[in-house]
Design a protein around this motif. Structure first.
Motif, PDB file in Angstrom:
ATOM      1  N   ILE A  50       0.808  -1.218   0.000  1.00  0.00           N
ATOM      2  CA  ILE A  50       0.000   0.000   0.000  1.00  0.00           C
ATOM      3  C   ILE A  50       0.846   1.276   0.000  1.00  0.00           C
ATOM      4  O   ILE A  50       0.505   2.227  -0.695  1.00  0.00           O
ATOM      5  CB  ILE A  50      -1.034  -0.024   1.159  1.00  0.00           C
ATOM      6  CG1 ILE A  50      -2.146   1.004   0.933  1.00  0.00           C
ATOM      7  CG2 ILE A  50      -0.418   0.179   2.518  1.00  0.00           C
ATOM      8  CD1 ILE A  50      -3.337   0.472   0.241  1.00  0.00           C
ATOM      9  N   CYS A 164      -4.063   4.773  -5.129  1.00  0.00           N
ATOM     10  CA  CYS A 164      -4.157   3.455  -4.479  1.00  0.00           C
ATOM     11  C   CYS A 164      -3.818   2.287  -5.386  1.00  0.00           C
ATOM     12  O   CYS A 164      -4.272   2.209  -6.528  1.00  0.00           O
ATOM     13  CB  CYS A 164      -5.566   3.283  -3.929  1.00  0.00           C
ATOM     14  SG  CYS A 164      -5.770   1.784  -2.972  1.00  0.00           S
ATOM     15  N   ILE A 302      -5.014  10.841   4.260  1.00  0.00           N
ATOM     16  CA  ILE A 302      -3.724  10.997   3.582  1.00  0.00           C
ATOM     17  C   ILE A 302      -3.383  12.478   3.571  1.00  0.00           C
ATOM     18  O   ILE A 302      -4.222  13.293   3.163  1.00  0.00           O
ATOM     19  CB  ILE A 302      -3.790  10.478   2.134  1.00  0.00           C
ATOM     20  CG1 ILE A 302      -4.063   8.971   2.114  1.00  0.00           C
ATOM     21  CG2 ILE A 302      -2.487  10.796   1.399  1.00  0.00           C
ATOM     22  CD1 ILE A 302      -4.228   8.391   0.716  1.00  0.00           C
ATOM     23  N   PHE A 331      -1.786   8.934   7.179  1.00  0.00           N
ATOM     24  CA  PHE A 331      -0.552   8.605   6.477  1.00  0.00           C
ATOM     25  C   PHE A 331      -0.062   9.780   5.656  1.00  0.00           C
ATOM     26  O   PHE A 331      -0.862  10.590   5.185  1.00  0.00           O
ATOM     27  CB  PHE A 331      -0.796   7.441   5.505  1.00  0.00           C
ATOM     28  CG  PHE A 331      -1.549   6.295   6.097  1.00  0.00           C
ATOM     29  CD1 PHE A 331      -0.897   5.340   6.854  1.00  0.00           C
ATOM     30  CD2 PHE A 331      -2.920   6.175   5.904  1.00  0.00           C
ATOM     31  CE1 PHE A 331      -1.585   4.275   7.400  1.00  0.00           C
ATOM     32  CE2 PHE A 331      -3.632   5.110   6.451  1.00  0.00           C
ATOM     33  CZ  PHE A 331      -2.965   4.157   7.202  1.00  0.00           C
ATOM     34  N   LYS A 332       1.251   9.795   5.459  1.00  0.00           N
ATOM     35  CA  LYS A 332       1.816  10.699   4.466  1.00  0.00           C
ATOM     36  C   LYS A 332       1.621  10.051   3.107  1.00  0.00           C
ATOM     37  O   LYS A 332       1.840   8.835   2.960  1.00  0.00           O
ATOM     38  CB  LYS A 332       3.323  10.850   4.728  1.00  0.00           C
ATOM     39  CG  LYS A 332       3.701  12.210   5.211  1.00  0.00           C
ATOM     40  CD  LYS A 332       5.194  12.458   5.105  1.00  0.00           C
ATOM     41  CE  LYS A 332       6.018  11.618   6.055  1.00  0.00           C
ATOM     42  NZ  LYS A 332       7.438  12.038   6.078  1.00  0.00           N
ATOM     43  N   SER A 334       2.229   8.463  -0.284  1.00  0.00           N
ATOM     44  CA  SER A 334       3.362   7.728  -0.830  1.00  0.00           C
ATOM     45  C   SER A 334       3.055   7.449  -2.308  1.00  0.00           C
ATOM     46  O   SER A 334       2.023   6.867  -2.634  1.00  0.00           O
ATOM     47  CB  SER A 334       3.527   6.423  -0.030  1.00  0.00           C
ATOM     48  OG  SER A 334       4.363   5.512  -0.671  1.00  0.00           O
TER      49      SER A 334
HETATM   50  N1  5AD Z   1      -0.142   6.757   0.210  1.00  0.00           N
HETATM   51  C1  5AD Z   1      -0.535   6.936   1.494  1.00  0.00           C
HETATM   52  N2  5AD Z   1      -1.585   6.310   2.028  1.00  0.00           N
HETATM   53  C2  5AD Z   1      -2.290   5.445   1.239  1.00  0.00           C
HETATM   54  N3  5AD Z   1      -3.381   4.698   1.475  1.00  0.00           N
HETATM   55  C3  5AD Z   1      -3.672   4.028   0.361  1.00  0.00           C
HETATM   56  N4  5AD Z   1      -2.803   4.320  -0.613  1.00  0.00           N
HETATM   57  C4  5AD Z   1      -1.923   5.218  -0.095  1.00  0.00           C
HETATM   58  C5  5AD Z   1      -0.802   5.918  -0.612  1.00  0.00           C
HETATM   59  N5  5AD Z   1      -0.409   5.767  -1.879  1.00  0.00           N
HETATM   60  C6  5AD Z   1      -4.090   4.723   2.755  1.00  0.00           C
HETATM   61  C7  5AD Z   1      -5.519   5.221   2.563  1.00  0.00           C
HETATM   62  C8  5AD Z   1      -6.322   3.966   2.683  1.00  0.00           C
HETATM   63  C9  5AD Z   1      -5.490   3.161   3.651  1.00  0.00           C
HETATM   64  C10 5AD Z   1      -5.759   1.700   3.668  1.00  0.00           C
HETATM   65  O1  5AD Z   1      -4.171   3.406   3.259  1.00  0.00           O
HETATM   66  O2  5AD Z   1      -5.816   6.114   3.629  1.00  0.00           O
HETATM   67  O3  5AD Z   1      -7.640   4.186   3.154  1.00  0.00           O
END
Ligand code: 5AD
Ligand code: SF4
Length: 434
Positions: A50, A164, A302, A331-332, A334
């Motif tokens: 992810i 994603c 995010i 999350f940051k 990515s």
């Molecule tokens: N960068 C950061 N966070 C992500 N998520 C999914 N893809 C990314 C990415 N590229 C986070 C989203 C999602 C969770 C499972 O992971 O917030 O809901």
């Protein structure tokens, strides 16, 4: 021990990987599970793709197995999960000690793959086969298990949020037929489960029942001995009326909803291809709360998505203040290879993203602490799962998915008990029997 082969599985990432690891262990019944890689004849890493950090962890872990393999040439090493699906053969190129690469759709083929690697070949399978892997991965039955269980009902995602990898690693949305899910749940209850968490990358898009996820939940609720039902994770646009109503109508459906929003800025939501606005999300939350006023809302966020400005970020902060989350993951951003967002310019500098994440996480932590403090003095139902750290103590989860510990006799493990919350700690609640 019976001299059978020994299997070590390490699981990264989401709850579906936890479920999948159990199925992999069951698919290899002539292997005994062991607790350390040193004891193993076969090591499987069930990986997560992810974010970059999760994916890179796999290679550092694999590197650590080098001396093990040198000392024990018969040791076989496999990579499963979403990194396997996304990177396939590339994994073997980067780390030649890998013998086996298996994507999430091919786990039922593990026994045959294992035989091939024992014969000295490599085995790689990242197909999306036609056959129903769940039917071929049926549990062995008979074995007692803990009071809580995961149950995959839906897999894959058609939403294509622009950041994603899931639509690529887990493929298109698929639902398991309701009868099969109900049968699996009955089996879990016979083996000791009192709570099931229905899993799917987009579980509320479930269509294996005419009545959607709500219909499935209602059928499951009729199983005697099954006391609690949860589901995760959901997309706002698939939260239909029936599911919202179920939160008010079905007492076995727990008052907890994980409903990721990712951002509070409509501009960013659009760039993320989320197909909803922050206003739409807030309206939805209000309807869910009207159906079940005490529901705890959880979310994913995010920060630092390409093009996110300070004012976009402030909109996320105000959405969070407005919703009031009981729990959340943040999350940051990515950049993931192959996703549309990774092609976008206007990257947010890492320092800016870190500062935003820090502020957001402080707000979310305050909200979580507030939600937990609000439980002090209340009587709550807890499903006790295991012994706690200090002697005589058991730990379990409240209906609102908060960890609770209380002094109770060991035979209460696996049972629901009413307790009174006496104190709230950073990550758990203390309680006494009510
Ligand atoms: N960068 C950061 N966070 C992500 N998520 C999914 N893809 C990314 C990415 N590229 C986070 C989203 C999602 C969770 C499972 O992971 O917030 O809901
Ligand atoms: Fe990924 Fe969830 Fe969006 Fe599907 S709905 S693309 S799994 S973030």
């Amino acid at each position: 021990m019976d001299g059978g082969k020994k299997l070590f599985i390490k699981t990264y990432g989401c709850q579906m990987n936890v479920y999948d690891s159990e199925r992999m262990a069951e698919a290899l019944p002539d292997h005994d599970l062991v607790e350390t890689p040193e004891e193993a004849d076969l090591i499987l890493l069930n990986t997560c793709h992810i974010r970059e950090k999760a994916a890179e962890k796999v290679y550092s872990e694999l590197g650590r197995f080098k001396p093990l393999k040198a000392a024990k040439p018969d040791l076989k090493i496999g990579v499963a999960g979403c990194v396997a699906q996304a990177e396939g053969e590339e994994i073997v190129r980067r780390q030649p000690l890998v013998d086996l690469v298996v994507g999430p759709q091919a786990y039922h083929r593990l026994p045959e793959m294992e035989r091939r690697v024992r014969d000295g070949s490599r085995a790689l399978d990242t197909d999306f086969p036609e056959e129903d892997k769940f039917e071929r991965l049926k549990g062995r039955g008979g074995m007692r298990r803990g009071p809580t269980a995961f149950l995959t009902v839906q897999e894959g995602c058609d939403k294509f949020c622009s950041f994603c990898v899931v639509p690529y690693t887990r493929g298109a949305e698929r639902s398991r037929p309701a009868e099969r899910v109900v049968a699996e749940a009955r089996g879990l209850v016979e083996r000791g489960a009192r709570e099931v968490t229905l899993l799917g990358q987009n579980v509320n898009a479930y269509h294996g029942h005419d009545g959607g996820l709500a219909g499935l939940i209602m059928d499951l609720a009729r199983i005697d001995g099954l006391e609690r039902i949860r589901y995760t994770t959901s997309h706002p646009n698939d939260m239909d009326d029936a599911l919202i109503e179920a939160h008010g109508a079905e007492p076995k459906l727990m008052p907890y909803l994980h409903l990721p929003v990712q951002s509070g800025s409509d501009r960013i939501l659009k760039a993320m291809n989320r197909k909803h606005t922050s206003e739409g999300y807030l309206r939805l939350i209000a309807r869910v709360r009207a159906a079940r006023p005490d529901i705890v809302i959880s979310g994913d966020f995010i920060v630092g998505f390409p093009g996110e400005t300070d004012s976009d970020f402030e909109e996320t902060m105000s959405l969070v203040r407005e919703v009031g989350y009981g729990h959340a993951f943040s999350f940051k951003y990515s950049a993931r290879p192959g996703t549309p967002a990774a092609e976008r310019g206007s990257r947010v500098p890492d320092g800016t993203a870190s500062a935003r994440l820090d502020r957001l996480q402080r707000l979310l932590a305050e909200q979580q602490a507030g939600a937990m403090e609000a439980m002090v003095g209340r009587e709550v139902g807890v499903l006790f799962e295991k012994e706690g750290r200090s002697p005589g103590q058991l730990v379990g989860k409240s209906e609102h998915l908060m960890a609770v510990h209380a002094d109770l006799p060991g035979d209460r493990i696996g049972t629901l008990a009413k307790v009174r919350i006496t104190a709230s700690n950073p990550n758990s609640l203390s309680a006494v029997p009510a």
